[in-house]
Each structure stands twice: as C-alpha cells, then as structure tokens.
Write a protein that holds these residues in place. Structure first.
Motif, mmCIF file in Angstrom:
data_model
loop_
_atom_site.group_PDB
_atom_site.id
_atom_site.type_symbol
_atom_site.label_atom_id
_atom_site.label_comp_id
_atom_site.label_asym_id
_atom_site.label_seq_id
_atom_site.Cartn_x
_atom_site.Cartn_y
_atom_site.Cartn_z
ATOM 1 N N LEU A 68 82.745 -3.625 99.001
ATOM 2 C CA LEU A 68 82.317 -3.603 100.403
ATOM 3 C C LEU A 68 80.894 -3.064 100.464
ATOM 4 O O LEU A 68 80.453 -2.338 99.565
ATOM 5 C CB LEU A 68 83.232 -2.685 101.233
ATOM 6 C CG LEU A 68 84.609 -3.232 101.577
ATOM 7 C CD1 LEU A 68 85.437 -2.149 102.266
ATOM 8 C CD2 LEU A 68 84.513 -4.464 102.465
ATOM 9 N N MET A 69 80.202 -3.400 101.551
ATOM 10 C CA MET A 69 78.803 -2.972 101.694
ATOM 11 C C MET A 69 78.659 -1.454 101.624
ATOM 12 O O MET A 69 77.778 -0.931 100.942
ATOM 13 C CB MET A 69 78.228 -3.487 103.019
ATOM 14 C CG MET A 69 77.958 -4.979 103.014
ATOM 15 S SD MET A 69 77.228 -5.527 104.561
ATOM 16 C CE MET A 69 78.679 -5.792 105.539
ATOM 17 N N SER A 70 79.502 -0.732 102.342
ATOM 18 C CA SER A 70 79.379 0.731 102.388
ATOM 19 C C SER A 70 79.560 1.336 101.000
ATOM 20 O O SER A 70 78.913 2.327 100.655
ATOM 21 C CB SER A 70 80.396 1.322 103.368
ATOM 22 O OG SER A 70 81.703 0.876 103.036
ATOM 23 N N VAL A 71 80.431 0.745 100.206
ATOM 24 C CA VAL A 71 80.643 1.241 98.844
ATOM 25 C C VAL A 71 79.362 1.063 98.032
ATOM 26 O O VAL A 71 78.927 1.972 97.318
ATOM 27 C CB VAL A 71 81.830 0.502 98.186
ATOM 28 C CG1 VAL A 71 81.968 0.919 96.724
ATOM 29 C CG2 VAL A 71 83.115 0.773 98.958
ATOM 30 N N PHE A 73 76.262 0.913 99.112
ATOM 31 C CA PHE A 73 75.237 1.879 99.534
ATOM 32 C C PHE A 73 75.455 3.217 98.833
ATOM 33 O O PHE A 73 74.519 3.855 98.346
ATOM 34 C CB PHE A 73 75.259 2.084 101.052
ATOM 35 C CG PHE A 73 74.709 0.929 101.839
ATOM 36 C CD1 PHE A 73 73.499 0.346 101.488
ATOM 37 C CD2 PHE A 73 75.385 0.442 102.945
ATOM 38 C CE1 PHE A 73 72.983 -0.717 102.212
ATOM 39 C CE2 PHE A 73 74.874 -0.619 103.672
ATOM 40 C CZ PHE A 73 73.683 -1.202 103.313
ATOM 41 N N GLY A 74 76.695 3.675 98.805
ATOM 42 C CA GLY A 74 76.999 4.951 98.159
ATOM 43 C C GLY A 74 76.712 4.905 96.668
ATOM 44 O O GLY A 74 76.178 5.863 96.096
#
Ligand SMILES: Cc1cc2nc3c(=O)[nH]c(=O)nc-3n(C[C@H](O)[C@H](O)[C@H](O)COP(=O)(O)OP(=O)(O)OC[C@H]3O[C@@H](n4cnc5c(N)ncnc54)[C@H](O)[C@@H]3O)c2cc1C
Length: 102
Positions: A68-71, A73-74
């Motif tokens: 996923l995108m948020s993953v 970024f992290g």
C-alpha cells in the motif's frame, strides 16, 4: 506563504497512469540482490543483501509485506534514515520531528 500550496491548472493532451500488476525488475535483477520471485528481499532497516543498497516500496519483500502507498512512504523513511547513519555514524537514526523545528 508557509502552509499554503500553490495550485496550477495545466492543459495537457493526455494523462498516462503508470499502473501495473506485474513488477519487472529490469537491470536490478542482475545486481546480485537476493530476490523473492520479482521482489527484492530487505531486512527491517530496508537493507538489501548487497552492502549499502537499500530498497523501499512495492518492489521490496519481507514477511508480512503489505503493498500500500502508506507502507511505502514509511519504508522510504526507514531506508533513508538507516542509510544516512550507515554513511555517517555520527548521525542519530531518529532525525527528529519537523514540527519541533522553528
Ligand atoms: C490497480 C491498483 C490500485 C491500487 N490502489 C491502491 C489504493 O487504493 N491504496 C493504496 O494505498 N495502494 C493502492 N495500490 C498500491 C499502490 O499503488 C502501491 O503500493 C504504490 O504505488 C507503490 O509505490 P512505489 O513507489 O513503491 O511503486 P510504483 O508506484 O509502482 O512506482 C515505481 C515506479 O518505477 C518505475 N520503474 C519501474 N521500472 C523502472 C526502471 N527500470 N527504470 C526507471 N523506472 C522504473 C515505474 O514506471 C513506476 O513509476 C494500488 C495498486 C494498483 C496496481
């Protein structure tokens, strides 16, 4: 002004959405990185099996990976901060919060 984003409307002929379901490592497949099918194996610091080569995002693989995108970024933050400390051991792994800077 700080905090206000500038918005511009651009006239374009077309928009190309580079979405895909099958990754292709291209030349990276020849770098000697440990791979799991078409993904690059990384550890919790986002280090690949090749010294000083870090990876982040959908291309990486580890147990429990969620694409996923948020993953992603992290993972980039993890990779960049760990790479910085590896290059300069004087740095601390945690870079601080931007909200704490004046
Ligand atoms: C149909 C679809 C729907 C999705 N919906 C959601 C959603 O609703 N919410 C969510 O969080 N996530 C969603 N995802 C997942 C999300 O898109 C990914 O997790 C995210 O885009 C990963 O970002 P990334 O930067 O790691 O990889 P990517 O976004 O895939 O970026 C990789 C880039 O590298 C480029 N590239 C590849 N090979 C080379 C090369 N050899 N040289 C130079 N450039 C290269 C590619 O063209 C691409 O632009 C969806 C994915 C798909 C396929």
């Amino acid at each position: 002004m700080r905090g206000e984003a500038e918005h511009r409307v651009l006239k374009v002929d077309s928009v190309v959405a580079a979405l895909g379901f099958v990754s292709n490592l291209g030349p990276l497949a020849e770098w000697g990185l440990e791979l799991n099918r078409r993904s690059i194996v990384v550890d919790t610091r986002m280090r690949t099996t090749v010294d000083r080569v870090f990876a982040a995002g959908d291309v990486t693989d580890y147990p429990g990976k969620v694409r996923l995108m948020s993953v992603g970024f992290g993972e980039v933050a993890t990779a960049v901060n760990n790479a910085a400390v590896e290059l300069d051991p004087e740095l601390t792994l945690f870079p601080g919060h931007s909200t704490e800077r004046s």
